[in-house]
Design an enzyme around this catalytic site. Structure first.
Site, mmCIF file in Angstrom:
data_model
loop_
_atom_site.group_PDB
_atom_site.id
_atom_site.type_symbol
_atom_site.label_atom_id
_atom_site.label_comp_id
_atom_site.label_asym_id
_atom_site.label_seq_id
_atom_site.Cartn_x
_atom_site.Cartn_y
_atom_site.Cartn_z
ATOM 1 N N HIS A 77 5.123 -12.133 -20.675
ATOM 2 C CA HIS A 77 5.683 -12.392 -22.004
ATOM 3 C C HIS A 77 4.707 -13.287 -22.770
ATOM 4 C CE1 HIS A 77 6.743 -16.287 -20.343
ATOM 5 N NE2 HIS A 77 7.497 -15.719 -19.426
ATOM 6 N N GLU A 78 5.128 -13.713 -23.973
ATOM 7 C CA GLU A 78 4.217 -14.483 -24.824
ATOM 8 C C GLU A 78 3.763 -15.803 -24.181
ATOM 9 O OE1 GLU A 78 2.693 -13.772 -27.668
ATOM 10 O OE2 GLU A 78 3.605 -11.789 -27.856
ATOM 11 N N HIS A 81 2.975 -16.203 -20.959
ATOM 12 C CA HIS A 81 1.802 -15.832 -20.159
ATOM 13 C C HIS A 81 0.617 -15.535 -21.070
ATOM 14 C CE1 HIS A 81 5.226 -14.315 -17.523
ATOM 15 N NE2 HIS A 81 4.607 -15.148 -16.701
ATOM 16 N N GLN A 125 8.779 -17.998 -2.247
ATOM 17 C CA GLN A 125 9.251 -19.021 -3.187
ATOM 18 C C GLN A 125 10.624 -18.702 -3.773
ATOM 19 O OE1 GLN A 125 5.726 -18.480 -5.750
ATOM 20 N NE2 GLN A 125 7.126 -18.603 -7.473
ATOM 21 N N GLY A 130 1.409 -23.304 -17.125
ATOM 22 C CA GLY A 130 2.248 -23.627 -18.282
ATOM 23 C C GLY A 130 3.026 -24.918 -18.089
ATOM 24 N N GLN A 131 3.146 -25.651 -19.184
ATOM 25 C CA GLN A 131 3.935 -26.893 -19.211
ATOM 26 C C GLN A 131 5.415 -26.588 -18.976
ATOM 27 O OE1 GLN A 131 2.780 -30.044 -19.765
ATOM 28 N NE2 GLN A 131 4.765 -31.057 -19.986
ATOM 29 N N LYS A 132 5.815 -25.334 -19.221
ATOM 30 C CA LYS A 132 7.205 -24.917 -19.016
ATOM 31 C C LYS A 132 7.678 -25.280 -17.597
ATOM 32 C CE LYS A 132 10.767 -21.804 -18.920
ATOM 33 N NZ LYS A 132 10.832 -21.554 -17.496
ATOM 34 N N GLN A 163 5.854 -27.936 -11.235
ATOM 35 C CA GLN A 163 4.845 -27.100 -10.578
ATOM 36 C C GLN A 163 3.447 -27.526 -11.032
ATOM 37 O OE1 GLN A 163 5.303 -22.661 -10.393
ATOM 38 N NE2 GLN A 163 3.863 -22.682 -12.063
ATOM 39 N N SER A 203 10.608 -15.076 -17.821
ATOM 40 C CA SER A 203 10.834 -13.695 -17.365
ATOM 41 C C SER A 203 12.308 -13.471 -17.093
ATOM 42 C CB SER A 203 10.036 -13.421 -16.093
ATOM 43 O OG SER A 203 8.682 -13.725 -16.316
HETATM 44 P P1 AMP Z 1 5.400 -17.008 -13.715
HETATM 45 O O1 AMP Z 1 4.959 -15.602 -13.913
HETATM 46 O O2 AMP Z 1 6.803 -17.278 -14.139
HETATM 47 O O3 AMP Z 1 5.066 -17.549 -12.356
HETATM 48 O O4 AMP Z 1 4.525 -17.884 -14.722
HETATM 49 C C1 AMP Z 1 3.118 -17.824 -14.698
HETATM 50 C C2 AMP Z 1 2.587 -18.946 -15.540
HETATM 51 O O5 AMP Z 1 3.059 -18.827 -16.882
HETATM 52 C C3 AMP Z 1 3.012 -20.332 -15.040
HETATM 53 O O6 AMP Z 1 1.907 -21.214 -15.153
HETATM 54 C C4 AMP Z 1 4.115 -20.707 -15.998
HETATM 55 O O7 AMP Z 1 4.266 -22.102 -16.173
HETATM 56 C C5 AMP Z 1 3.603 -20.071 -17.281
HETATM 57 N N1 AMP Z 1 4.694 -19.871 -18.233
HETATM 58 C C6 AMP Z 1 5.889 -19.267 -18.005
HETATM 59 N N2 AMP Z 1 6.671 -19.341 -19.102
HETATM 60 C C7 AMP Z 1 5.951 -19.996 -20.046
HETATM 61 C C8 AMP Z 1 6.215 -20.396 -21.384
HETATM 62 N N3 AMP Z 1 7.359 -20.109 -22.006
HETATM 63 N N4 AMP Z 1 5.249 -21.073 -22.036
HETATM 64 C C9 AMP Z 1 4.072 -21.372 -21.444
HETATM 65 N N5 AMP Z 1 3.768 -21.029 -20.176
HETATM 66 C C10 AMP Z 1 4.697 -20.349 -19.485
#
Ligand code: AMP
Length: 275
Positions: A31-32, A34, A58, A144-146, A150, A183
């Protein structure tokens, strides 16, 4: 863009790749949020690798793993559009053969908040991240700071284990109304999508109270709780912490981070904001 499935193949390509090399680890369902990481990596690195690997270890609930959203062909299209050079999409056996036994643990940082709600989750994240860092040996790695816990845990691990990479953090990307992109948001129905907004509303309220001079973490949390409950969210944790150590604080006299996790129906959402 090359789609690579094995470590041997990836290493052969990387041995000839132009540096700096940037790695963006993902679990797909792009998504945006990523995309912001991919864009940042593209702007800073000559070679951009992104990994797509849904790490079964995980997930605490098997169904959550099995039902995790997958959109492989769309993901690849987006990655191509964003100028990714290499997509590393290994099969489970390539990363975790049946002989596999090692787990990495970052003490303290992985034992609270997400670590309590999802036991072992952050250890599994640390383990897959160090494996990806060892496989790709990137000059830069993007998170991501989200997922701030982590992010901080990976930062600690990189320092503690002398891993030669630079961690780059990217700010949380939000929907137009403020909901942090995730996601898992696709699991939300229309009503739940409205409820989910409560996380951001509560975080914004914390920021407003802080700007107006409130220094008591308990008072801010009490006001936030009302917002979360009004939005019919089931609070998992709510904490105001030091932004580096994630130690909880009671009196706020410098920048702090507010962490929130809540269930919205069956979907668990997390968010955070510096205040
Ligand atoms: P994931 O696929 O959920 O493991 O996320 C992969 C990376 O994308 C991780 O570093 C997340 O922190 C980052 N990420 C997920 N959602 C967001 C978001 N809304 N804004 C910025 N980074 C994100």
């Amino acid at each position: 863009m090359r789609l690579i499935k094995t470590v041997i193949e990836l290493r052969a390509i990387l041995s000839k790749a132009k540096g700096p090399v940037g790695l963006v680890p993902t679990m797909g369902a792009v998504h945006e949020g990523h995309i912001a990481l991919l864009k940042k990596a593209r702007s800073e690195c000559s070679t951009v690798i992104t990994s797509i690997f849904i790490n079964p270890h995980q997930f605490n609930i098997k169904d959550d793993y099995l039902n995790y959203p997958k959109s492989a062909s769309k993901d690849l299209e987006i990655m191509e559009t964003e100028g990714v050079d290499i997509v590393f999409k290994p099969e489970l056996e390539e990363i975790y053969p049946s002989s596999y036994t090692t787990t990495v643990k970052v003490k303290d940082l992985s034992d609270r908040f997400e670590g309590v709600s999802r036991p072992g989750h952050l250890d599994s994240v640390a383990t897959i991240v160090i494996k990806l860092l060892n496989i790709c040996q990137p000059d830069f790695v993007y998170f991501g700071q989200k997922d701030v816990q982590q992010l901080l845990m990976v930062k600690r691990m990189i320092t503690d284990l002398n891993i030669q990479t630079n961690l780059v953090s990217v700010g949380t990307v939000r929907d137009i109304d403020g909901l942090a992109l995730s996601s898992r948001n696709i699991y939300l129905n229309k009503l739940q999508r409205q409820s989910a907004l409560g996380l951001y509303c509560a975080l914004k309220l914390a920021s407003k109270l802080r700007i107006n001079g409130e220094q008591s973490a308990n008072s801010i949390k009490a006001e936030m709780e009302k917002v979360l409950i009004n939005h019919k969210l089931d609070i998992d944790y709510l904490a105001i912490c030091d932004p580096e150590t994630l130690d909880e604080i009671t009196y706020i006299d410098k920048t702090a981070i507010v962490l929130v996790a809540a269930h919205c129906g069956k979907t668990r959402l997390i968010d955070n904001l510096l205040i």
